[in-house]
Design a protein around this motif. Structure first.
Motif, PDB file in Angstrom:
ATOM      1  N   LEU A 119       0.832  -1.212   0.000  1.00 19.42           N
ATOM      2  CA  LEU A 119       0.000   0.000   0.000  1.00 19.42           C
ATOM      3  C   LEU A 119       0.861   1.255   0.000  1.00 19.42           C
ATOM      4  O   LEU A 119       0.442   2.303  -0.478  1.00 19.42           O
ATOM      5  N   VAL A 128      -8.956   7.009   0.683  1.00 24.79           N
ATOM      6  CA  VAL A 128      -9.008   5.646   0.134  1.00 24.79           C
ATOM      7  C   VAL A 128      -8.660   5.672  -1.347  1.00 24.79           C
ATOM      8  O   VAL A 128      -7.924   4.821  -1.844  1.00 24.79           O
ATOM      9  N   ALA A 156      -7.511  -3.413  -8.296  1.00 24.67           N
ATOM     10  CA  ALA A 156      -8.585  -3.138  -9.262  1.00 24.67           C
ATOM     11  C   ALA A 156      -8.245  -1.903 -10.085  1.00 24.67           C
ATOM     12  O   ALA A 156      -8.479  -1.858 -11.298  1.00 24.67           O
ATOM     13  N   GLU A 157      -7.691  -0.878  -9.439  1.00 27.53           N
ATOM     14  CA  GLU A 157      -7.300   0.327 -10.161  1.00 27.53           C
ATOM     15  C   GLU A 157      -6.190   0.001 -11.170  1.00 27.53           C
ATOM     16  O   GLU A 157      -6.240   0.452 -12.319  1.00 27.53           O
ATOM     17  N   TYR A 178      -3.453  13.707  -6.283  1.00 24.88           N
ATOM     18  CA  TYR A 178      -2.456  12.642  -6.171  1.00 24.88           C
ATOM     19  C   TYR A 178      -1.871  12.300  -7.536  1.00 24.88           C
ATOM     20  O   TYR A 178      -0.655  12.213  -7.709  1.00 24.88           O
ATOM     21  N   LEU A 234      -8.210  -2.669   0.902  1.00 20.34           N
ATOM     22  CA  LEU A 234      -7.412  -1.616   0.263  1.00 20.34           C
ATOM     23  C   LEU A 234      -6.500  -2.195  -0.817  1.00 20.34           C
ATOM     24  O   LEU A 234      -6.322  -1.594  -1.882  1.00 20.34           O
ATOM     25  N   VAL A 276     -14.716   1.933  -8.717  1.00 18.53           N
ATOM     26  CA  VAL A 276     -13.789   0.925  -8.193  1.00 18.53           C
ATOM     27  C   VAL A 276     -13.969   0.805  -6.682  1.00 18.53           C
ATOM     28  O   VAL A 276     -14.015  -0.300  -6.128  1.00 18.53           O
ATOM     29  N   MET A 277     -14.099   1.935  -6.004  1.00 18.41           N
ATOM     30  CA  MET A 277     -14.190   1.897  -4.542  1.00 18.41           C
ATOM     31  C   MET A 277     -15.467   1.227  -4.063  1.00 18.41           C
ATOM     32  O   MET A 277     -15.461   0.533  -3.049  1.00 18.41           O
ATOM     33  N   LEU A 327      -4.883   5.781  -1.639  1.00 16.73           N
ATOM     34  CA  LEU A 327      -4.211   4.507  -1.370  1.00 16.73           C
ATOM     35  C   LEU A 327      -4.368   3.546  -2.534  1.00 16.73           C
ATOM     36  O   LEU A 327      -3.526   2.674  -2.753  1.00 16.73           O
ATOM     37  N   ALA A 328      -5.459   3.715  -3.291  1.00 18.94           N
ATOM     38  CA  ALA A 328      -5.644   2.906  -4.494  1.00 18.94           C
ATOM     39  C   ALA A 328      -5.159   3.688  -5.717  1.00 18.94           C
ATOM     40  O   ALA A 328      -5.714   3.553  -6.812  1.00 18.94           O
ATOM     41  N   ASP A 329      -4.145   4.509  -5.499  1.00 17.49           N
ATOM     42  CA  ASP A 329      -3.452   5.194  -6.596  1.00 17.49           C
ATOM     43  C   ASP A 329      -4.344   6.131  -7.389  1.00 17.49           C
ATOM     44  O   ASP A 329      -4.178   6.275  -8.603  1.00 17.49           O
ATOM     45  N   GLY A 330      -5.287   6.763  -6.683  1.00 17.88           N
ATOM     46  CA  GLY A 330      -6.128   7.760  -7.333  1.00 17.88           C
ATOM     47  C   GLY A 330      -7.308   7.158  -8.065  1.00 17.88           C
ATOM     48  O   GLY A 330      -7.727   7.671  -9.109  1.00 17.88           O
ATOM     49  N   THR A 331      -7.876   6.114  -7.506  1.00 20.37           N
ATOM     50  CA  THR A 331      -8.953   5.406  -8.206  1.00 20.37           C
ATOM     51  C   THR A 331     -10.266   6.180  -8.130  1.00 20.37           C
ATOM     52  O   THR A 331     -10.370   7.219  -7.463  1.00 20.37           O
ATOM     53  N   ASP A 332     -11.279   5.658  -8.810  1.00 18.72           N
ATOM     54  CA  ASP A 332     -12.561   6.351  -8.905  1.00 18.72           C
ATOM     55  C   ASP A 332     -13.622   5.700  -8.013  1.00 18.72           C
ATOM     56  O   ASP A 332     -13.399   4.655  -7.397  1.00 18.72           O
ATOM     57  N   LEU A 338      -8.616  -2.822  -3.814  1.00 22.09           N
ATOM     58  CA  LEU A 338      -8.904  -1.590  -4.556  1.00 22.09           C
ATOM     59  C   LEU A 338      -7.700  -1.171  -5.389  1.00 22.09           C
ATOM     60  O   LEU A 338      -7.837  -0.766  -6.551  1.00 22.09           O
ATOM     61  N   LYS A 339      -6.536  -1.261  -4.799  1.00 24.30           N
ATOM     62  CA  LYS A 339      -5.316  -0.866  -5.522  1.00 24.30           C
ATOM     63  C   LYS A 339      -5.115  -1.779  -6.737  1.00 24.30           C
ATOM     64  O   LYS A 339      -4.749  -1.309  -7.821  1.00 24.30           O
ATOM     65  N   ARG A 372     -10.463  -3.474 -17.269  1.00 23.06           N
ATOM     66  CA  ARG A 372     -11.670  -3.285 -16.468  1.00 23.06           C
ATOM     67  C   ARG A 372     -12.883  -3.297 -17.376  1.00 23.06           C
ATOM     68  O   ARG A 372     -12.885  -2.678 -18.435  1.00 23.06           O
TER      69      ARG A 372
END
Lengths: 327, 327
Positions: free
Chosen positions: A213, B210, A317-318, B276, A311, B221-222, B213-218, A314-315, A326
């Motif tokens: 993370l 959050v 998935a991104e 981020y 978490l 995804v969350m 931590l998921a590299d700027g996800t949307d 999620l990372k 996706r």
């Protein structure tokens, strides 16, 4: 030799290492040095190793150069030769990878299945698929990496814990430990390999995913950043609670000892951190997910471990989305 | 005009916008359209805007083209002209950025300080440093971004909540709201801007960190990754517990409403996710850290928010190390 395949003669075991990456290649080299007949099943680099052997340079002075030419090298297309004395599985434990299916073709009636793999609760899938074979479960404490096709670099450590699953030590476990010892590394048998797994999980389950993370960070960052040590200790306490519910109470001092030992090391990027940084698949389920699943089965609250698992999901998935997969 | 500086004549307010980035530039354009005398203090792009004005294209049909030429544009080296009617601070709330020091030079005895900034508990530092000025605290609900030097793109929304801090609505708050309304956006006054901040924090405090931590996800995804919605809801519940301890009980349905509203949107990258991804500083302390600090002050357990804060700190420490700044 016959329909059941090829066995080595006399006392010399025929060892097939399934998933001979860095870990499998290293222990193959150790067993070769001990005099075993070592055959490697490789997902990659098989051609190079078949032609030039496996180069294994060790920073551990007593080990020195472990380079060797395996008795046989198989790639994914090779026809398996069943009947090994030991089928040693060093495949990463990943969802969607059927390790039993990779092991099965190399087995004869008397073959022993040995796992040298990380994680918690990784044996049931093998036991269910291969119920008639003796099962040795092993943990490696080693720092070794692939530096080029056919080239490994052994940085440090190497000891192995071995035992039958779910408990006990039979002649096969003892024999494998003796051959590893003969090859120059410490191999101890344990009446409870599951307890050993929990002992290792106490470190891996917090440190590995947290490092991911934080984009593959090292132990110094994790312990010295404000809040870091407190978080790692809280995660360790949750692991210990699951271990206790699983019948393996860790010593009260275990958390302190793990933190203190980590502080004596130089800044260290663990194997999952390195896998992350190299874009390789992560053993998240084996190291973290299975602990969460056991916690749920036992009714142990693990809010932080559960959050860590989410978490990471999620990372990932991104990252998958960025690669265009996706839906 | 005199020793205390420059005031606009009559009813037309002189508004100095300190930190005229995307948000500040947008509301400057709105106030200019309403007829106010708008001056921008810009950390970057001052030369371009002084020469060509600020271009503000809006996707909101009623607003259309908001481009304007500010009455004055100041960069960091400019000599401040004190005595504005309103000093509107749109500076990001970051550790080490002394917003009061940026506001102070533009003040005269009668000046009103107005904050249009995100976060919880961001007013005390201003109140302590500038105790003699009326203080209006505001929250913007707007999607606007800088697309090039001197060019903003307004994507959606725009409404503002305004009130005095810590509570009430005085004539200054009402007047600023009226000028914003006159410029074409919804501006409501509230007797408890702190309650409004908690309402916005219920969404921002979980989703923003959050996503990082998921590299700027949307948002998709969350919410759609297994465990994601459960985690977001658990984090929201912790925020709500701190809000209640702070005297601002959120409605029982607030969490459900926030999740449902998020699900109606297309995949959305929030402002912190965008910051981020662009390598900009993150308002982590204002959005998350201050909530954790209040929780500690009130004795409210927030294990997940605290873990989130630590994980962000680790990720930032690793990034800093990679840039070579780690000691």
């Amino acid at each position: 030799m016959g329909a059941t395949g090829q066995r080595s003669s006399g006392d010399i075991p025929r060892v097939v290492i399934v998933g001979a990456g860095a870990i499998g290649g290293f222990y193959g080299a150790i067993l070769h040095r001990a005099g075993a007949q070592v055959e490697l099943v490789m997902r990659s680099d098989a051609d190079v190793v078949r032609e030039h052997g496996l180069t294994v340079e060790s920073d551990v002075a007593e080990l020195g150069d472990l380079s060797f030419r395996p008795h046989a090298v198989y790639d994914a297309r090779a026809t398996p030769v069943p009947g090994a004395d030991f089928v040693v599985c060093c495949v990463k434990v990943l969802p969607g990878v059927d390790r039993a299916a990779l092991i099965a073709p190399w087995l004869g009636p008397e073959s022993v299945v040995a796992l040298i793999e990380n994680g918690i609760d990784i044996e049931p899938a093998i036991r269910r698929a291969l119920p008639d074979h003796r099962l040795v479960s092993g943990l490696a404490f080693v720092a070794v990496s692939r530096v080029a096709p056919g080239r490994l670099h052994h940085h440090a450590y190497g000891r192995v814990s071995l035992g039958n699953w779910p408990g006990g030590v039979d002649a096969a476990a003892t024999r494998l430990a003796e051959w590893l010892e003969a090859g120059g590394i410490a191999a101890r048998t344990t009446e409870s390999i599951v307890a050993d797994r929990w002992g290792k999980s106490l470190w891996n389950t917090p440190f590995n995913p947290v490092s991911v993370l934080a984009d593959g960070t090292d132990t110094n960052v994790m312990l010295d950043t404000p809040g870091g040590e407190v978080l790692i200790r809280a995660l360790m306490a949750e692991v210990a609670a699951v271990a206790a519910a699983d019948g393996h109470t860790l010593s009260e001092a275990a958390i302190d000892k793990n933190i203190a030992a980590t502080r004596t090391m130089n800044a260290y990027r663990n194997s999952m951190a390195l896998d992350y940084r190299a874009g390789r698949a992560l053993e998240i389920e084996a190291i973290l997910g299975n602990v969460c699943d056991l916690a749920e089965r036992y009714g142990v609250a693990v809010p932080r471990l559960s959050m860590l698992r989410t978490l990471i999901a999620l990372k990932q998935a991104e990252a998958k989305g960025l690669m265009g997969d996706r839906s």
